[in-house]
Design a protein around this motif. Structure first.
Motif, mmCIF file in Angstrom:
data_model
loop_
_atom_site.group_PDB
_atom_site.id
_atom_site.type_symbol
_atom_site.label_atom_id
_atom_site.label_comp_id
_atom_site.label_asym_id
_atom_site.label_seq_id
_atom_site.Cartn_x
_atom_site.Cartn_y
_atom_site.Cartn_z
ATOM 1 N N PRO A 169 21.256 50.729 36.282
ATOM 2 C CA PRO A 169 22.583 51.360 36.437
ATOM 3 C C PRO A 169 23.544 50.539 37.286
ATOM 4 N N LEU A 170 23.044 49.833 38.302
ATOM 5 C CA LEU A 170 23.906 48.970 39.122
ATOM 6 C C LEU A 170 24.554 47.887 38.262
ATOM 7 N N SER A 171 23.760 47.238 37.421
ATOM 8 C CA SER A 171 24.299 46.187 36.550
ATOM 9 C C SER A 171 25.297 46.753 35.550
ATOM 10 N N TYR A 172 24.951 47.876 34.930
ATOM 11 C CA TYR A 172 25.853 48.474 33.940
ATOM 12 C C TYR A 172 27.165 48.933 34.581
ATOM 13 N N ALA A 173 27.084 49.460 35.802
ATOM 14 C CA ALA A 173 28.297 49.887 36.505
ATOM 15 C C ALA A 173 29.217 48.693 36.757
ATOM 16 N N ALA A 174 28.630 47.546 37.106
ATOM 17 C CA ALA A 174 29.424 46.341 37.333
ATOM 18 C C ALA A 174 30.077 45.857 36.039
ATOM 19 N N ILE A 175 29.316 45.895 34.942
ATOM 20 C CA ILE A 175 29.872 45.477 33.645
ATOM 21 C C ILE A 175 31.019 46.393 33.243
ATOM 22 N N LEU A 176 30.808 47.689 33.362
ATOM 23 C CA LEU A 176 31.835 48.659 32.965
ATOM 24 C C LEU A 176 33.070 48.549 33.863
ATOM 25 N N GLY A 177 32.864 48.382 35.160
ATOM 26 C CA GLY A 177 33.991 48.243 36.082
ATOM 27 C C GLY A 177 34.811 46.993 35.799
ATOM 28 N N GLY A 178 34.139 45.937 35.352
ATOM 29 C CA GLY A 178 34.848 44.692 35.057
ATOM 30 C C GLY A 178 35.810 44.790 33.899
ATOM 31 N N THR A 179 35.663 45.820 33.062
ATOM 32 C CA THR A 179 36.543 45.953 31.898
ATOM 33 C C THR A 179 37.814 46.751 32.191
ATOM 34 N N VAL A 180 38.011 47.162 33.424
ATOM 35 C CA VAL A 180 39.122 48.062 33.751
ATOM 36 C C VAL A 180 40.431 47.307 33.992
ATOM 37 N N THR A 181 40.359 46.077 34.497
ATOM 38 C CA THR A 181 41.571 45.298 34.775
ATOM 39 C C THR A 181 41.439 43.884 34.220
ATOM 40 N N LEU A 182 42.542 43.176 34.230
ATOM 41 C CA LEU A 182 42.570 41.792 33.740
ATOM 42 C C LEU A 182 41.609 40.900 34.516
ATOM 43 N N ILE A 183 41.486 41.122 35.836
ATOM 44 C CA ILE A 183 40.687 40.219 36.664
ATOM 45 C C ILE A 183 39.277 40.748 36.912
ATOM 46 N N GLY A 184 38.907 41.845 36.245
ATOM 47 C CA GLY A 184 37.603 42.449 36.507
ATOM 48 C C GLY A 184 36.436 41.600 36.057
ATOM 49 N N THR A 185 36.631 40.781 35.035
ATOM 50 C CA THR A 185 35.564 39.914 34.544
ATOM 51 C C THR A 185 36.171 38.631 33.993
ATOM 52 N N SER A 186 35.384 37.575 34.037
ATOM 53 C CA SER A 186 35.866 36.278 33.552
ATOM 54 C C SER A 186 36.185 36.336 32.060
ATOM 55 N N THR A 187 35.506 37.207 31.319
ATOM 56 C CA THR A 187 35.741 37.322 29.878
ATOM 57 C C THR A 187 37.193 37.679 29.580
ATOM 58 N N ASN A 188 37.746 38.617 30.324
ATOM 59 C CA ASN A 188 39.131 39.023 30.113
ATOM 60 C C ASN A 188 40.086 37.858 30.335
ATOM 61 N N LEU A 189 39.818 37.077 31.367
ATOM 62 C CA LEU A 189 40.694 35.938 31.668
ATOM 63 C C LEU A 189 40.557 34.831 30.626
ATOM 64 N N ILE A 190 39.372 34.674 30.044
ATOM 65 C CA ILE A 190 39.197 33.673 28.989
ATOM 66 C C ILE A 190 40.006 34.059 27.752
ATOM 67 N N VAL A 191 39.915 35.317 27.340
ATOM 68 C CA VAL A 191 40.689 35.773 26.186
ATOM 69 C C VAL A 191 42.188 35.665 26.493
ATOM 70 N N ASP A 192 42.552 35.983 27.719
ATOM 71 C CA ASP A 192 43.950 35.838 28.137
ATOM 72 C C ASP A 192 44.410 34.386 27.994
ATOM 73 N N SER A 193 43.560 33.451 28.358
ATOM 74 C CA SER A 193 43.925 32.041 28.241
ATOM 75 C C SER A 193 44.118 31.641 26.783
ATOM 76 N N PHE A 194 43.326 32.216 25.860
ATOM 77 C CA PHE A 194 43.508 31.946 24.435
ATOM 78 C C PHE A 194 44.842 32.490 23.945
ATOM 79 N N LEU A 195 45.198 33.691 24.407
ATOM 80 C CA LEU A 195 46.487 34.266 24.015
ATOM 81 C C LEU A 195 47.647 33.360 24.433
ATOM 82 N N ILE A 196 47.596 32.905 25.676
ATOM 83 C CA ILE A 196 48.650 32.021 26.186
ATOM 84 C C ILE A 196 48.667 30.723 25.403
ATOM 85 N N GLU A 197 47.485 30.212 25.057
ATOM 86 C CA GLU A 197 47.352 28.971 24.289
ATOM 87 C C GLU A 197 48.035 29.087 22.922
ATOM 88 N N HIS A 198 48.048 30.296 22.367
ATOM 89 C CA HIS A 198 48.624 30.510 21.037
ATOM 90 C C HIS A 198 50.046 31.061 21.103
#
Length: 574
Positions: free
Chosen positions: A133-162
């Protein structure tokens, strides 16, 4: 299809194979792919350098560096000590609330690393019922904002690239918060399915440490349990010395009094958890010697100090050093450190002064073994500046007053100026492997697009997807990313799937935003495998979980999470 396109496709599928079915590190796999594309001239050096300076990547690196400074504060450590309660229900929801909310703003791997110690050491509930549950809570919390997880920032960088302006700070919040809270409820009802297993054996050598309870300490007048002294990561309170009387064993209902000496046994590299308790002072800290490094020595068999106590030899004046901790192999020791008689072979951890290395009596008494790195305690004003500065930087970025990357850059520089961080620490914590993964993935995506592979694939799929309802196309992109993230890393899955999602969007004339969000959310949805996400791997290694434990709990969580995210994306955008 040209031979250049065939070559790029071979590199693409070889990359996926290397990530999914070999033990090679993702950084090595992506670096090899990038070098091969450069060597065969399917990728230009200019394109690679452009990816290195990608705004999303720079933001991510700065965010990770800032997270290390925030981890020095007492904020997360104090929360960690207060998580576990007698009631499992209270412990679960406290753990979930702290982890979920913290991961929305801070690096989720760092959050799990900080909280795993108190959960592993707790004596009230099996750690295995809280670690997944600790790991899942961290994963779920990371999806709440742009900076919550590196994945969001990577997709953001692709958007800017295009040519897209990129995500706003709270573009993820509606979807991430709704899915996160729903999954929290389901996860709580699934906890009876988690195994009751013991933690792995500790790999560290236990030292004896002593700390004094000063006047006006926050510990005074409260019990050991109320002070959460039984939940310190890898440190165990074994004795209390009060008015020269040794009180052992220590029970949860013992009250702490002024001038008590608390004797701990455990991992000295976790002593920063003691330093963050107000009014609890270690001898070397009070003496002004406790710094970033400790020197480990062994008492020589011919040392003149054998069979004498630290007080008798005047240790501080004699060696310009203070004993922080002591270990004696093959024998359990107890009592005040200053009154223990030293023996040949004793291991001492010393906080040393500037003159220690120049003393000619060091080699007569000790064999110097090594240096131990410890986390330096911040001053109260440094802690306040670090926390308030980070919150201010996030607020300015969320309100679009200052770009996030620019704010983090100046904040990182200011932390260096006030000695919260240092250039040496920045070099040591620079996430080189993550940078290689992201630059490699961005470069591979560039090659796929520039070679015409994406256009070729979407044109070939047009007879199939041309009349497909948009929700089906969105679901297809989501499921493909979700399956990929369970076999490769979350960052790699996002980077590899975005170009195909972008191609489908262009071919079908659909809005880009829901597909970009679908890639980001699916890439973070690694619940079924312990290997797809770094927080899963951390808790998997912390105790004797089996692969089936993640499958059993993660499958219903993944289904609920995916259903909510896809439903909301369809409702909002399509």
């Amino acid at each position: 299809m040209t031979w250049e396109q065939i070559l790029v496709l071979v590199v693409f599928f070889s990359t996926i194979f290397g990530l999914a079915f070999t033990n090679k590190r993702p950084a090595s796999v992506f670096a090899a792919s990038m070098l091969l594309l450069l060597l065969t001239q399917q990728l230009s050096l200019e394109a690679v350098l452009k990816n290195v300076t990608n705004t999303g990547l720079v933001t991510l690196v700065l965010l990770l560096l800032v997270s290390h400074s925030i981890d020095k504060t007492a904020f997360i450590k104090r929360l960690g000590r207060a998580i576990v309660r007698k009631s499992f229900t209270q412990s679960f929801w406290r753990m979930f609330a702290v982890t979920f909310s913290s991961s929305a703003l801070l690096n989720n791997t760092a959050i799990v690393a900080s909280l795993i110690g108190p959960i592993k050491q707790n004596q009230l509930h099996a750690p295995s019922r809280l670690l997944i549950p600790l790991s899942y809570a961290a994963i779920l919390g990371g999806t709440v904002t742009l900076i919550g997880t590196s994945t969001n920032l990577i997709v953001d960088s692709f958007l800017i690239e295009h040519g897209h302006p990129g995500f706003n700070f709270f573009d993820f919040t509606l979807f991430g918060l709704t899915a996160g809270l729903a999954c929290a409820v389901l996860l709580f009802f699934l906890t009876p399915l988690l195994p009751n297993i013991a933690s792995n054996e500790n790999s560290y050598q236990s030292y004896l440490l002593e700390a004094d309870v000063e006047a006006a300490s926050e510990l005074i007048g409260k019990t050991v349990e109320e002070n959460h002294l039984r939940n310190l990561p890898e440190l165990f309170l074994i004795e209390i010395i009060r008015r020269n009387v040794v009180m052992s064993p220590v029970t949860p209902d013992m009250l702490i009094e002024e001038n008590d000496k608390l004797i701990f046994s455990g991992n000295v590299q976790k002593m920063d958890n003691l330093a963050h308790i107000k009014g609890l002072t270690m001898f070397a800290e009070a003496d002004g010697l406790l710094r970033d490094n400790l020197t480990e020595v062994i008492v020589s068999n011919r040392a003149p100090i054998i069979n004498r106590t630290l007080k008798e030899v005047g240790f501080r004046a004699l060696f310009d050093a203070a004993v922080v901790a002591i270990r004696r192999d093959g024998e359990q020791i107890s009592g005040k450190i200053g009154e223990l008689k030293l023996q040949a072979g004793d291991f001492l951890l010393l906080a040393t002064g500037a003159d220690f290395q120049r003393r000619d009596n060091i080699t007569k008494n000790f064999f110097v073994v090594s240096e131990q790195k410890i986390t330096r305690k911040l001053k109260p004003w440094q802690e306040a500046f670090t926390l308030l500065g980070f919150v201010s930087t996030i607020v300015l970025a969320a309100t679009s007053m200052v770009p996030l990357a620019l704010g983090l850059l100046f904040f990182t520089a200011s932390l260096t100026l006030i000695n919260v961080s240092s250039i040496r620490e920045i070099k040591r914590h620079l996430p080189v492997n993550l940078i290689l993964v992201i630059v490699g993935a961005l470069s591979l995506a560039t090659a796929l697009e520039s070679s015409g592979i994406i256009s070729l694939a979407t044109n070939g799929l047009m007879p199939i997807i041309g009349d497909m309802p948009p929700v089906y196309a969105l679901t297809l992109v989501y499921i493909m990313t979700l399956l990929l993230t369970e076999f490769v890393t979350n960052n790699a899955a996002a980077a590899l799937m975005f170009p195909f999602a972008y191609g489908i969007v262009n071919a079908m004339g659909l809005p880009l935003m829901p597909f970009a969000l679908a890639v980001a959310f699916a890439a973070s949805a690694s619940f079924i495998s312990p290997y797809g996400y770094q927080t899963n791997l951390i808790v998997f290694s912390a105790t004797n979980y089996k692969f089936k434990d993640f499958v059993k709990i993660g499958t219903p969580i993944s289904i609920l999470y995916s259903g909510i995210v896809l439903s909301l994306l369809t409702w909002v955008y399509l």
